[in-house]
Design an enzyme around this catalytic site. Structure first.
Site, PDB file in Angstrom:
ATOM      1  N   LYS A 111       0.770  -1.092   0.040  1.00  0.00           N
ATOM      2  CA  LYS A 111      -0.014  -0.175  -0.030  1.00  0.00           C
ATOM      3  C   LYS A 111       0.923   1.429   0.092  1.00  0.00           C
ATOM      4  O   LYS A 111       2.187   1.224   0.209  1.00  0.00           O
ATOM      5  CB  LYS A 111      -0.901   0.018   1.287  1.00  0.00           C
ATOM      6  CG  LYS A 111      -1.747  -1.296   1.256  1.00  0.00           C
ATOM      7  CD  LYS A 111      -2.987  -0.979   2.384  1.00  0.00           C
ATOM      8  CE  LYS A 111      -3.718  -2.384   2.302  1.00  0.00           C
ATOM      9  NZ  LYS A 111      -4.916  -2.251   3.598  1.00  0.00           N
ATOM     10  N   PHE A 135     -15.703   3.083   6.900  1.00  0.00           N
ATOM     11  CA  PHE A 135     -14.274   3.302   6.493  1.00  0.00           C
ATOM     12  C   PHE A 135     -14.036   3.412   5.057  1.00  0.00           C
ATOM     13  O   PHE A 135     -12.974   3.605   4.429  1.00  0.00           O
ATOM     14  CB  PHE A 135     -13.298   2.559   7.264  1.00  0.00           C
ATOM     15  CG  PHE A 135     -13.410   0.955   7.207  1.00  0.00           C
ATOM     16  CD1 PHE A 135     -12.828   0.533   5.988  1.00  0.00           C
ATOM     17  CD2 PHE A 135     -13.925   0.230   7.975  1.00  0.00           C
ATOM     18  CE1 PHE A 135     -13.028  -0.944   5.695  1.00  0.00           C
ATOM     19  CE2 PHE A 135     -14.225  -1.101   7.612  1.00  0.00           C
ATOM     20  CZ  PHE A 135     -13.655  -1.638   6.584  1.00  0.00           C
ATOM     21  N   ARG A 163      -1.073 -14.299   4.559  1.00  0.00           N
ATOM     22  CA  ARG A 163      -1.810 -13.320   5.575  1.00  0.00           C
ATOM     23  C   ARG A 163      -1.174 -13.535   6.826  1.00  0.00           C
ATOM     24  O   ARG A 163      -1.035 -12.876   7.869  1.00  0.00           O
ATOM     25  CB  ARG A 163      -3.248 -13.975   5.539  1.00  0.00           C
ATOM     26  CG  ARG A 163      -4.079 -13.251   4.288  1.00  0.00           C
ATOM     27  CD  ARG A 163      -5.575 -13.497   4.541  1.00  0.00           C
ATOM     28  NE  ARG A 163      -6.285 -12.878   5.789  1.00  0.00           N
ATOM     29  CZ  ARG A 163      -6.829 -11.585   5.493  1.00  0.00           C
ATOM     30  NH1 ARG A 163      -6.931 -10.695   4.380  1.00  0.00           N
ATOM     31  NH2 ARG A 163      -7.443 -11.070   6.707  1.00  0.00           N
ATOM     32  N   THR A 222      -5.133  -7.177  10.788  1.00  0.00           N
ATOM     33  CA  THR A 222      -5.306  -6.125  10.174  1.00  0.00           C
ATOM     34  C   THR A 222      -5.004  -4.762  10.965  1.00  0.00           C
ATOM     35  O   THR A 222      -4.226  -3.838  10.129  1.00  0.00           O
ATOM     36  CB  THR A 222      -6.820  -5.865  10.189  1.00  0.00           C
ATOM     37  OG1 THR A 222      -7.239  -7.082   9.421  1.00  0.00           O
ATOM     38  CG2 THR A 222      -7.212  -4.750   9.245  1.00  0.00           C
ATOM     39  N   ARG A 277       3.010  -6.232   9.105  1.00  0.00           N
ATOM     40  CA  ARG A 277       2.242  -5.068   9.503  1.00  0.00           C
ATOM     41  C   ARG A 277       2.789  -4.599  11.106  1.00  0.00           C
ATOM     42  O   ARG A 277       2.849  -3.368  11.366  1.00  0.00           O
ATOM     43  CB  ARG A 277       0.617  -5.439   9.831  1.00  0.00           C
ATOM     44  CG  ARG A 277      -0.153  -5.500   8.474  1.00  0.00           C
ATOM     45  CD  ARG A 277      -1.465  -5.999   8.454  1.00  0.00           C
ATOM     46  NE  ARG A 277      -2.015  -5.578   7.147  1.00  0.00           N
ATOM     47  CZ  ARG A 277      -3.162  -6.513   6.938  1.00  0.00           C
ATOM     48  NH1 ARG A 277      -3.747  -7.376   7.546  1.00  0.00           N
ATOM     49  NH2 ARG A 277      -3.755  -6.186   5.679  1.00  0.00           N
ATOM     50  N   ASN A 283      -1.820   0.076   6.713  1.00  0.00           N
ATOM     51  CA  ASN A 283      -1.498  -1.065   7.120  1.00  0.00           C
ATOM     52  C   ASN A 283      -0.556  -1.704   6.356  1.00  0.00           C
ATOM     53  O   ASN A 283      -0.480  -3.032   6.534  1.00  0.00           O
ATOM     54  CB  ASN A 283      -2.508  -1.879   7.606  1.00  0.00           C
ATOM     55  CG  ASN A 283      -3.769  -2.441   6.733  1.00  0.00           C
ATOM     56  OD1 ASN A 283      -3.326  -2.339   5.528  1.00  0.00           O
ATOM     57  ND2 ASN A 283      -4.620  -3.374   7.365  1.00  0.00           N
TER      58      ASN A 283
HETATM   59  P1  IDP Z   1      -7.476  -7.143   5.510  1.00  0.00           P
HETATM   60  O1  IDP Z   1      -6.929  -6.045   4.745  1.00  0.00           O
HETATM   61  O2  IDP Z   1      -6.641  -7.832   6.918  1.00  0.00           O
HETATM   62  O3  IDP Z   1      -8.025  -8.309   4.802  1.00  0.00           O
HETATM   63  P2  IDP Z   1     -10.402  -6.127   5.829  1.00  0.00           P
HETATM   64  O4  IDP Z   1     -11.181  -6.426   7.023  1.00  0.00           O
HETATM   65  O5  IDP Z   1     -10.552  -6.843   4.568  1.00  0.00           O
HETATM   66  O6  IDP Z   1      -8.934  -6.349   6.381  1.00  0.00           O
HETATM   67  O7  IDP Z   1     -10.541  -4.642   5.304  1.00  0.00           O
HETATM   68  C1  IDP Z   1      -9.661  -4.053   4.307  1.00  0.00           C
HETATM   69  C2  IDP Z   1      -9.216  -2.920   4.827  1.00  0.00           C
HETATM   70  O8  IDP Z   1      -9.813  -1.699   5.292  1.00  0.00           O
HETATM   71  C3  IDP Z   1      -8.006  -3.104   5.674  1.00  0.00           C
HETATM   72  O9  IDP Z   1      -6.549  -3.644   5.375  1.00  0.00           O
HETATM   73  C4  IDP Z   1      -7.741  -1.553   6.470  1.00  0.00           C
HETATM   74  O10 IDP Z   1      -6.736  -0.939   5.297  1.00  0.00           O
HETATM   75  C5  IDP Z   1      -8.931  -1.221   6.056  1.00  0.00           C
HETATM   76  N1  IDP Z   1      -9.661  -1.084   7.244  1.00  0.00           N
HETATM   77  C6  IDP Z   1     -10.432  -2.208   8.063  1.00  0.00           C
HETATM   78  N2  IDP Z   1     -11.117  -1.961   8.897  1.00  0.00           N
HETATM   79  C7  IDP Z   1     -10.991  -0.656   9.157  1.00  0.00           C
HETATM   80  C8  IDP Z   1     -11.476   0.349  10.436  1.00  0.00           C
HETATM   81  O11 IDP Z   1     -11.962  -0.246  11.343  1.00  0.00           O
HETATM   82  N3  IDP Z   1     -10.896   1.453  10.043  1.00  0.00           N
HETATM   83  C9  IDP Z   1     -10.233   1.994   9.016  1.00  0.00           C
HETATM   84  N4  IDP Z   1      -9.825   1.077   8.207  1.00  0.00           N
HETATM   85  C10 IDP Z   1     -10.079  -0.246   8.291  1.00  0.00           C
END
Ligand code: IDP
Length: 141
Positions: free
Chosen positions: A11, A59, A87, A93, A104, A114
């Site tokens: 990212k 978000f 992963r 996350t 991360r 992240n």
């Molecule tokens: P992942 O990337 O670990 O699979 P996901 O739940 O699929 O996580 O969420 C996608 C992306 O959205 C995350 O990598 C993160 O950048 C963002 N994200 C997820 N939850 C939040 C939140 O609560 N606040 C802000 N950004 C979030």
């Protein structure tokens, strides 16, 4: 164990930190092969389409804004159990909850910035790979 493919995106935060090589080394050291790769600036439409599954989440707008804030590096990784292996390398996350030694934990600053995206299932990986790469640009080896 099955040989799988997964989609990985370094990212904008990690690209800006100049740690592309360090992250690629972690993939390779874990036995994942980089079989497609590109450095690109995503458009708003690219990012919205990629994260369409999160459209209703609070978000979503911030996530899209962040993903277009600078270039990203997108790769397809191939190897045994690639989806889970990738992963596991990423960690949770939220980097504050990510295990020590994960990408991360080491390179990410916040839940939105992240460092790396990783597909969460083989089925989603196939769709995400097709979203960014023509099959003629994926080089299984
Ligand atoms: P992942 O990337 O670990 O699979 P996901 O739940 O699929 O996580 O969420 C996608 C992306 O959205 C995350 O990598 C993160 O950048 C963002 N994200 C997820 N939850 C939040 C939140 O609560 N606040 C802000 N950004 C979030």
């Amino acid at each position: 164990m099955a040989v799988e493919r997964t989609l990985s995106i370094i990212k904008p935060d990690a690209v800006a930190k100049n740690v592309i090589g360090k992250i690629y080394t972690r993939f390779e050291d874990a036995g994942l092969k980089i079989i497609a790769s590109k450095l690109v600036q995503l458009s708003q439409a690219d990012a919205e389409g990629f994260y369409a599954v999160h459209k209703a989440r609070p978000f979503f707008a911030d996530l899209v804004k962040f993903m277009v804030s600078g270039p990203v590096v997108i790769q397809v990784l191939e190897g045994e159990n690639a989806v889970l292996k990738h992963r596991d390398l990423l960690g949770a996350t939220n980097p504050k909850e990510a295990a020590a030694g994960t990408i991360r934990a080491d390179f990410a600053d916040s839940i939105d910035a992240n460092a790396v995206h990783g597909s969460d299932s083989a089925e989603n990986a196939a769709n995400e790979i097709a979203y960014f790469f023509a099959s003629s640009n994926v080089y299984s080896r």
